[in-house]
Design a protein around this motif. Structure first.
Motif, PDB file in Angstrom:
ATOM      1  N   ASN A  35       3.844  10.546   0.716  1.00 30.97           N
ATOM      2  CA  ASN A  35       5.256  10.936   0.766  1.00 30.97           C
ATOM      3  C   ASN A  35       6.014  10.459  -0.466  1.00 30.97           C
ATOM      4  OD1 ASN A  35       7.320  12.262   2.156  1.00 30.97           O
ATOM      5  ND2 ASN A  35       8.103  10.349   2.990  1.00 30.97           N
ATOM      6  N   HIS A  36       5.753   9.216  -0.867  1.00 29.13           N
ATOM      7  CA  HIS A  36       6.481   8.680  -2.027  1.00 29.13           C
ATOM      8  C   HIS A  36       6.075   9.402  -3.303  1.00 29.13           C
ATOM      9  CE1 HIS A  36       7.652   5.798   0.860  1.00 29.13           C
ATOM     10  NE2 HIS A  36       6.478   5.212   0.923  1.00 29.13           N
TER      11      HIS A  36
ATOM     12  N   SER B 201       7.985   4.172  -4.976  1.00 28.47           N
ATOM     13  CA  SER B 201       9.355   3.896  -4.534  1.00 28.47           C
ATOM     14  C   SER B 201       9.900   2.662  -5.244  1.00 28.47           C
ATOM     15  CB  SER B 201       9.426   3.754  -3.011  1.00 28.47           C
ATOM     16  OG  SER B 201       8.716   2.623  -2.574  1.00 28.47           O
TER      17      SER B 201
ATOM     18  N   ARG C  41       3.366   2.226  -1.795  1.00 24.02           N
ATOM     19  CA  ARG C  41       4.824   2.190  -2.042  1.00 24.02           C
ATOM     20  C   ARG C  41       5.195   2.033  -3.508  1.00 24.02           C
ATOM     21  NH1 ARG C  41       4.331   4.305   2.682  1.00 24.02           N
ATOM     22  NH2 ARG C  41       3.465   2.865   4.199  1.00 24.02           N
TER      23      ARG C  41
ATOM     24  N   HIS D  60       0.798  -1.214   0.000  1.00 19.99           N
ATOM     25  CA  HIS D  60       0.000   0.000   0.000  1.00 19.99           C
ATOM     26  C   HIS D  60       0.842   1.280   0.000  1.00 19.99           C
ATOM     27  CE1 HIS D  60      -3.754   1.853  -0.058  1.00 19.99           C
ATOM     28  NE2 HIS D  60      -4.183   1.705   1.184  1.00 19.99           N
TER      29      HIS D  60
ATOM     30  N   HIS E  27       7.797  12.867  -3.517  1.00 11.81           N
ATOM     31  CA  HIS E  27       9.246  12.771  -3.734  1.00 11.81           C
ATOM     32  C   HIS E  27       9.580  12.216  -5.116  1.00 11.81           C
ATOM     33  CE1 HIS E  27      10.681  14.227   0.117  1.00 11.81           C
ATOM     34  NE2 HIS E  27       9.579  13.700   0.613  1.00 11.81           N
TER      35      HIS E  27
END
Lengths: 628, 365
Positions: free
Chosen positions: B127-128, B98, B95, B93, B131
């Motif tokens: 967050n991923h 990344s 990710r 979930h 970024h």
């Protein structure tokens, strides 16, 4: 000889200790070091929490620990004296910088009177020296401010100690010239202070004897001094070379693991990619992605980071992709003691995921051994298509020892054995099944994107055996859970049996350890043997699976002592698996176990096992050195 | 809705997103990209339309199938990779960006796609997402926004309107929602677009532009969930209301809608943009869409016209597309610069021996 340099965290004690270590290594002594510093970069000056120290133990023979009680303490201020005095044995030498023994600093350290004036230090050989004053005088010609000038006092101290122990000085002058090449004033001042310290030792009568410790006798080979984090980073580079896979490190900075990132980022020439992610999870996520794409995915962290990565490690278990997870353990729980050492992540490594998610665990036993352990973790990860946890710790990471540099021929070949052909059915019906396993290893094929005809989907949902499509079938899930466990268990076929050191063959007590306790356990065992008693020692490189012969080994002894820097995590695993009455010896002080204390614990158990009274004599004294 | 060919960006020197991916001369069809797995979304789910559009669009890229990778997280839309006969990973979930970053950085020869939803990308994986966007990793992120949690059966999501009554918010949600386009622009995204599941033509054109863009392309796809949030996008789908609800963005053209009766002008007081009747202002005052402007301020201002309650009005199209060095290209460049040209295994071993045997050493005979 055990020397401890102690001062404010801004006084450059780690650098001083490191230089003394390099000189000592160059001289050829065996050595073990123990850096000890606060988590704060600059804790309040002159206070007890701000004290930083570096201990180095060196000798003309093989030694195993950084030593229990220093012979020499260099204290740069009252706080450094007060924080370290308790560890000294009577008669130890203390060199203090009198310049910093001001009323203000004494108060900060909690002294109401100056200890240099009273009788409280009478049991020690105290040398009050105005290190700062002499340093400032020695570097006067360079026109530095008083503050900058006095900052070179650590080099003055290093010069003095180098003279006392006959250390070669070229490595330090060369180092200083290089380090401060861009600031000639500072460079010259540091070299001048270093030389002034040496000359002070030579000319003053305060230090009448120049000590000499002869080089140690060690097995033939090329040696270098190395810290655990450096050796571990080199081991990962070597794992990449041996497997022919580009290394991809996805990571997030965390104490005490960050130096692995720093080091690997220098080795792009080996095809190493380092990715400083936005968080711990992204670090491991990117490493898993890189592994899927055919690189050697690595993530490095400490205990709190492993907690964050747990779900992703479970994904690597499920997708059966190679991944090396480096956990440089530190004191926990939570943020705990970031700069101190501990071994309390073993059970997290073993069980810290949802579901039945077995992960192989490998642990180095000394700083230099981090190299071989990293290569071994790579071998297991690539061969068995699995995440592997590599459990180092803060003591290994920052501590150093002379390391015999291995020849490349000694390293194992690691074959990624990428799948290139369809593996199920034939002719037009041929298919690629990503979960069809190797009979010997139970590893699944690793087919990387770009391989035509082998397009397939993997993921976190349960896989059907063989074809790998999503399956909710109860019997299939039971089978797959057992198969993933069987695959990890089968790694035991590829690892050497645990070796027991039992010279007399008459020992009734086995001391079994893992990780960085190797040194203290070995030193404790030596003491017990020197005192005339029998004890066996074994140390585990593999924590999951255990070596195949471990059960038999444990059965061969009446009592098993398991020293650990936790509350008994390996003991728990041994008790559960082998029904053995393992006795723990446990400390979580953020520092390595002490050999003397361990010797007493071992002695007590030997006494119980053999029904005799134990008297270790001088071998129970911290001041007694570890001569063989 | 009228759009110009979005792939013709007229930016000289811009490397295509798929430039380093091997191509094929073999004729491909949507069927080649369809896996043998049964599609298991709810009947009427907007995901079917997007899947179909992607399957029929992929042959247009002319890439070798084995060099395409779809990565997803968790959620209804994240089942997507199972239905495409390419390489793929259904990960965990939030990710996926990344994992895709690792894949895209490791391999320049792969076309990397992320399929995610509003919960996956904007809640647990926020967050991923930001970024990935700031790094500008070469990948295309398809963000299926249905403004609800589907797989967990109907809780409000980070794009649900305030006051939304769901299983977890019986008295109405008190959360303020994200505007995904505004978020992406604030996160330094180099390509940001919005499209609609049911508009096959527009969706395909946006996909083509996103794939052609080198860097992280974020495509927000409004997608209807017939079970838990049915009708969320009716205003922009209903033929009667959509001319007034959709503000189409076409690079280089004045932004008008409502059959040309409404347009956008700069609002001097707020620094944003306002909607005006085109009859009330001179044509030259109407805002002309410039997706390639280095400054994202205007794109951001336009994104603020998205209705944050029930979706009665929203800009659709490519908000921003600018050239910026990608993370993966730059990272690979450093490795290449450090690597000696034709380094074989023996050379590597020799260099490894030199590395580990370097520093201050001594020999004991």
């Amino acid at each position: 000889m055990i020397i401890r340099f102690a001062g404010d965290s801004g006084d450059g004690m780690q650098l001083t200790g490191d230089r003394f270590t390099q000189e000592t290594a160059a001289f050829g002594n065996d050595l073990v070091t123990l850096p000890n510093f606060p988590a704060e970069i600059r804790a309040p000056q002159g206070t007890l929490p701000g004290v930083s120290s570096f201990q180095v133990h060196f000798a003309d023979h093989d030694i195993l620990t950084a030593g229990d009680a220093p012979d020499v303490l260099v204290a740069m201020n009252p706080a450094a004296l007060r924080a370290n005095l308790g560890d000294l044995h009577k008669g130890a030498t203390i060199i203090v910088d009198t310049h910093d023994f001001t009323a203000r600093n004494l108060t900060k350290a909690g002294y109401s009177d100056n200890p240099l004036d009273g009788e409280s230090l009478d049991a020690y050989s105290v040398h009050p020296v105005d290190l700062t004053g002499m340093t400032v005088a020695a570097v006067k010609e360079f026109g530095l401010s008083r503050k900058d000038a006095s900052r070179a006092k650590n080099m003055f101290a290093l010069g003095l100690l180098s003279w006392m122990y006959g250390r070669p000085t070229e490595t330090t002058t060369t180092f200083l010239a290089k380090r401060f090449a861009k600031v000639p004033d500072i460079r010259d001042a540091n070299i001048a202070a270093f030389k002034a310290g040496w000359n002070f030792g030579e000319t003053t009568e305060a230090f009448a004897v120049q000590y000499e410790i002869k080089p140690a006798v060690m097995p033939p080979g090329t040696y270098r001094n190395i810290t655990g984090n450096l050796a571990l980073a080199y081991g990962l580079v070597a794992g990449g070379v041996q497997s022919g896979l580009p290394v991809f490190l996805g990571t997030y900075p965390i104490t005490p693991a960050s130096d692995i990132l720093h080091e690997l980022s220098k080795h792009k020439s080996f095809g190493v990619t380092t990715f400083q992610a936005e968080d711990e999870i992204a670090g491991v996520g990117a490493a898993i992605g890189a592994s899927y794409a055919g690189h050697l995915g690595v993530t490095s962290t400490s205990g709190p980071g492993v907690a964050l990565k747990s779900e992703a490690i479970g994904l690597a278990v499920m997708t059966e992709l190679p991944l090396v997870v480096v956990d440089v353990q530190r004191g926990g729980p939570s943020t705990g003691l970031p700069t101190k050492t501990e071994q309390a992540d073993l059970l997290q490594a073993m069980f810290g995921r949802n579901g039945e998610a077995p992960v192989p665990i490998v642990a180095p036993q000394s700083p230099g051994d981090c190299f071989a352990a990293a290569v071994e973790a790579t071998r297991i990860a690539v061969t068995y298509r699995t995440p592997v946890l590599l459990l180092s710790d803060g003591y290994l990471a920052n501590g150093s020892e002379p390391w015999r540099v291995p020849s490349i021929d000694e390293l194992p070949a690691i074959d990624p054995d990428f799948a290139t052909e369809k593996n199920h059915g034939s002719g037009d019906d041929a298919e690629f099944w990503p979960y069809l396993r190797d009979d010997a290893t139970l590893a699944r094929p690793w087919a990387i994107p770009g391989t035509p005809g082998l397009e397939h989907r993997i993921g976190g949902l349960e896989k059907g055996d063989g074809h790998g499509n999503i399956s909710y079938d109860p019997a299939n899930h039971d089978f797959m859970v057992r198969t993933r466990q069987a695959k990890v268990d089968r790694i035991a076929d590829s690892i050497p049996p645990v070796e027991v050191d039992d010279p007399s063959g008459e020992a009734k007590v086995l001391v079994l350890g893992w990780g960085s306790t190797y040194g203290p356990i070995g030193a404790g065992v030596r003491r017990v043997r020197k005192a005339g008693y029998h004890v066996a020692q074994a140390h585990l490189r593999h924590l999951n699976p255990f070596p195949a012969n471990l059960g038999e080994v444990l059965k061969g002894y009446d009592k098993v002592l398991v020293p650990e820097m936790n509350l008994g995590q390996l003991s728990l695993l041994l008790r559960a698996k082998y029904l053995v009455d393992a006795v723990g010896y446990n400390h979580v002080r953020g520092l390595p176990l002490k050999a003397t204390e361990l010797a007493h614990a071992i002695g007590e158990l030997v006494g119980q096992a053999e029904g005799i009274d134990i008297d270790l004599g001088v071998w129970g004294e911290p001041t007694q050195k570890e001569h063989i | 809705m009228s759009t110009s060919p979005l792939t013709d960006l007229g930016l000289p020197g811009l490397r295509s997103g798929t430039e380093l991916v091997p191509t094929t001369d073999e004729k491909q069809t949507g069927k080649d990209f369809t896996s043998d797995q049964e599609v298991r979304w709810c009947p009427g789910c907007g995901d079917y339309a997007v899947l179909k559009a992607v399957q029929s669009f992929l042959p247009d890229l002319g890439l070798r199938r084995e060099n395409i990778v779809f990565v997803s997280g968790i959620g209804c839309s994240s089942r997507f990779p199972y239905y495409l006969d390419t390489y793929g990973m259904h990960s965990i979930h939030g990710r996926a960006p990344s994992i895709a970053t690792g894949i895209a950085t490791a391999r320049e020869d792969l076309s990397v796609w992320v399929v995610t939803g509003d919960g996956d990308a904007l809640s647990i994986g926020g967050n991923h997402l930001i970024h990935a966007l700031r790094r500008n990793v070469n990948m295309t992120i398809l963000l299926f926004n249905n403004r609800i949690y589907g797989l967990t059966k109907g809780q409000y999501s980070p794009t649900s309107e305030t006051g939304k009554v769901t299983k977890s918010t019986p008295m109405g949600s008190v959360d303020h929602p994200f505007n995904p386009v505004s978020l992406a622009l604030g996160a330094e995204a180099s390509f940001v677009a919005r499209t609609i599941d049911s508009d096959r033509k527009h969706l395909t054109e946006v996909l083509a532009a996103a794939a052609a863009h080198r860097g992280t392309s974020l495509v927000e796809i409004y997608q209807n969930c017939p079970i838990f949030n049915d009708g969320a996008f009716d205003a922009i789908k209903n033929p009667d209301t959509k001319p007034d609800a959709i503000i189409p963005l076409v690079h280089g053209e004045p932004i008008t809608f409502s059959a040309g009766t409404k347009g956008l002008v700069r609002d001097q007081s707020s620094g944003g943009v306002s909607i005006v009747a085109t009859a009330d202002v001179p044509t030259e005052q109407l805002l002309v869409h410039d997706a390639h402007h280095p400054d994202p301020s205007q794109a951001f201002a336009i994104s603020r016209l998205t209705e944050m309650g029930y979706l009665n009005q929203t800009p659709i199209g490519i908000f921003r597309q600018v050239e910026r060095t990608t993370y993966d290209d730059a990272a690979r460049e450093q490795v290449t610069a450090a690597t000696t040209g034709d380094d074989d295994a023996a050379d590597q071993s020799a260099r490894l021996a030199a590395l580990i045997g370097g520093g201050d050493t001594w020999t004991i005979l």
